[in-house]
Design a protein around this motif. Structure first.
Motif, PDB file in Angstrom:
ATOM      1  N   ILE A  64      -2.821  10.676   4.317  1.00 30.37           N
ATOM      2  CA  ILE A  64      -2.350  10.155   5.716  1.00 30.37           C
ATOM      3  C   ILE A  64      -3.324   9.618   6.575  1.00 30.37           C
ATOM      4  O   ILE A  64      -2.941   8.551   7.129  1.00 30.37           O
ATOM      5  CB  ILE A  64      -1.601  11.622   6.441  1.00 30.37           C
ATOM      6  N   ASP A  65      -4.522   9.955   6.375  1.00 28.38           N
ATOM      7  CA  ASP A  65      -5.625   9.524   7.340  1.00 28.38           C
ATOM      8  C   ASP A  65      -5.728   7.871   6.927  1.00 28.38           C
ATOM      9  O   ASP A  65      -6.130   6.920   7.746  1.00 28.38           O
ATOM     10  CB  ASP A  65      -6.962  10.304   7.301  1.00 28.38           C
ATOM     11  N   ALA A  67      -3.813   6.126   5.338  1.00 30.78           N
ATOM     12  CA  ALA A  67      -2.515   5.106   5.659  1.00 30.78           C
ATOM     13  C   ALA A  67      -2.589   4.791   7.219  1.00 30.78           C
ATOM     14  O   ALA A  67      -2.410   3.781   7.503  1.00 30.78           O
ATOM     15  CB  ALA A  67      -1.180   5.809   5.338  1.00 30.78           C
ATOM     16  N   ALA A  68      -2.860   5.804   8.025  1.00 30.00           N
ATOM     17  CA  ALA A  68      -3.080   5.423   9.568  1.00 30.00           C
ATOM     18  C   ALA A  68      -4.077   4.318   9.663  1.00 30.00           C
ATOM     19  O   ALA A  68      -3.665   3.559  10.675  1.00 30.00           O
ATOM     20  CB  ALA A  68      -3.378   6.824  10.135  1.00 30.00           C
ATOM     21  N   ALA A  79       5.815   1.402   6.729  1.00 28.02           N
ATOM     22  CA  ALA A  79       5.375   2.472   6.110  1.00 28.02           C
ATOM     23  C   ALA A  79       6.673   3.513   5.517  1.00 28.02           C
ATOM     24  O   ALA A  79       7.652   3.846   6.357  1.00 28.02           O
ATOM     25  CB  ALA A  79       4.536   3.495   7.079  1.00 28.02           C
ATOM     26  N   ALA A  81       7.318   6.977   3.914  1.00 27.67           N
ATOM     27  CA  ALA A  81       6.696   8.319   3.586  1.00 27.67           C
ATOM     28  C   ALA A  81       7.505   8.846   2.532  1.00 27.67           C
ATOM     29  O   ALA A  81       8.683   9.010   2.539  1.00 27.67           O
ATOM     30  CB  ALA A  81       6.719   9.112   5.013  1.00 27.67           C
ATOM     31  N   LYS A  98       5.180  11.590   8.124  1.00 32.83           N
ATOM     32  CA  LYS A  98       5.774  11.025   9.242  1.00 32.83           C
ATOM     33  C   LYS A  98       5.210  11.576  10.354  1.00 32.83           C
ATOM     34  O   LYS A  98       4.790  10.978  11.483  1.00 32.83           O
ATOM     35  CB  LYS A  98       7.275  10.909   9.309  1.00 32.83           C
ATOM     36  N   GLU A 100       2.390  13.292  11.041  1.00 24.33           N
ATOM     37  CA  GLU A 100       1.137  13.478  11.026  1.00 24.33           C
ATOM     38  C   GLU A 100       0.769  11.881  11.560  1.00 24.33           C
ATOM     39  O   GLU A 100      -0.175  11.556  12.543  1.00 24.33           O
ATOM     40  CB  GLU A 100       0.529  13.496   9.849  1.00 24.33           C
ATOM     41  N   LEU A 101       1.444  10.839  10.966  1.00 23.38           N
ATOM     42  CA  LEU A 101       0.940   9.286  11.423  1.00 23.38           C
ATOM     43  C   LEU A 101       1.674   9.203  13.059  1.00 23.38           C
ATOM     44  O   LEU A 101       0.818   8.557  13.438  1.00 23.38           O
ATOM     45  CB  LEU A 101       2.146   8.499  10.267  1.00 23.38           C
ATOM     46  N   GLN A 104      -1.220  10.389  15.111  1.00 25.46           N
ATOM     47  CA  GLN A 104      -2.324   9.470  14.927  1.00 25.46           C
ATOM     48  C   GLN A 104      -2.115   8.031  15.681  1.00 25.46           C
ATOM     49  O   GLN A 104      -2.792   7.072  15.448  1.00 25.46           O
ATOM     50  CB  GLN A 104      -2.721   9.097  13.691  1.00 25.46           C
ATOM     51  N   ILE A 106       0.741   5.932  15.416  1.00 28.82           N
ATOM     52  CA  ILE A 106       1.813   5.026  14.657  1.00 28.82           C
ATOM     53  C   ILE A 106       3.318   5.277  15.045  1.00 28.82           C
ATOM     54  O   ILE A 106       3.719   6.189  15.169  1.00 28.82           O
ATOM     55  CB  ILE A 106       1.983   5.356  13.060  1.00 28.82           C
ATOM     56  N   ILE A 111       8.105   3.882  10.369  1.00 32.90           N
ATOM     57  CA  ILE A 111       8.054   4.557   9.173  1.00 32.90           C
ATOM     58  C   ILE A 111       9.363   5.240   8.797  1.00 32.90           C
ATOM     59  O   ILE A 111      10.519   5.667   9.551  1.00 32.90           O
ATOM     60  CB  ILE A 111       7.284   6.229   9.914  1.00 32.90           C
TER      61      ILE A 111
END
Length: 196
Positions: A64-65, A67-68, A79, A81, A98, A100-101, A104, A106, A111
């Protein structure tokens, strides 16, 4: 006595062959894990991994990190997921990705959720339905140990993709790599012998 020596010799040969095979797989994994992804891909697929209740495991959190970070630098990239809900998971892996994104920064409109898949092959297969028809290049996001097999499956399914590797947490290295050697072997058997 002679039969025992023959058995020991055969066992030794099998061990050596096994070690050579694992070394070859490790070289493949390393080769794929250091490739840099192109900028401004049309979409990226974040492959699911274990969710503990509602919280991503360390393995999934690192995906996730990664990707973000990419999505923040490439604001037109969509994106996907990908990941269903497995045993011990209160929400689907896709939903955890999703959430978590979004946390951050997004925008959730970027998504899409593929929340039915149960393995890497299905991750790719089911995610294909969400890829825009005019898309030319995609990115597959997963951990270093998993990228070789994930990209091999994506190529096999006809996708034009590159890999974006996320670090593998040290606490998961032994278990993840051990399982991955078996999973790659299964993929080889299915593709080249069974023909799936």
């Amino acid at each position: 006595m002679r039969q025992n020596n023959r058995m020991l010799w055969l066992l030794g040969v099998l061990v050596v062959v096994g070690l050579i095979y694992v070394c070859i797989l490790q070289v493949k994994i390393i080769q794929y894990s250091h490739v840099k992804a192109s900028k401004s891909a049309d979409y990226l697929i974040v492959l699911g991994a274990r969710v503990k209740g509602k919280e991503p495991s360390k393995v999934l959190a690192s995906r996730i990190d990664a990707a973000a970070k990419y999505l923040k630098k490439n604001t037109d990239t969509l994106a996907i997921a990908s990941g269903g809900k497995g045993p011990g998971e209160d929400i689907s892996e896709a939903k955890a990705i999703k959430r978590e994104l979004v946390s951050q920064g997004i925008n959730e409109s970027r998504i899409l959720l593929e929340d039915r898949s149960t393995d890497t092959y299905e991750n790719i297969e089911f995610s294909k339905k969400f890829i825009p028809s005019n898309a030319e290049l995609g990115i597959v996001v997963t951990n270093t140990f998993h990228l070789y097999r994930a990209l091999s499956i994506a190529y096999y399914q006809g996708l034009n993709v590159e890999g974006l590797s996320a670090n593998t947490p040290w606490s998961a290295v032994f278990k993840s790599y051990s399982r991955e050697y078996l999973a790659i072997t299964k993929f080889y058997l299915q593709r080249y012998i069974i023909g799936f």
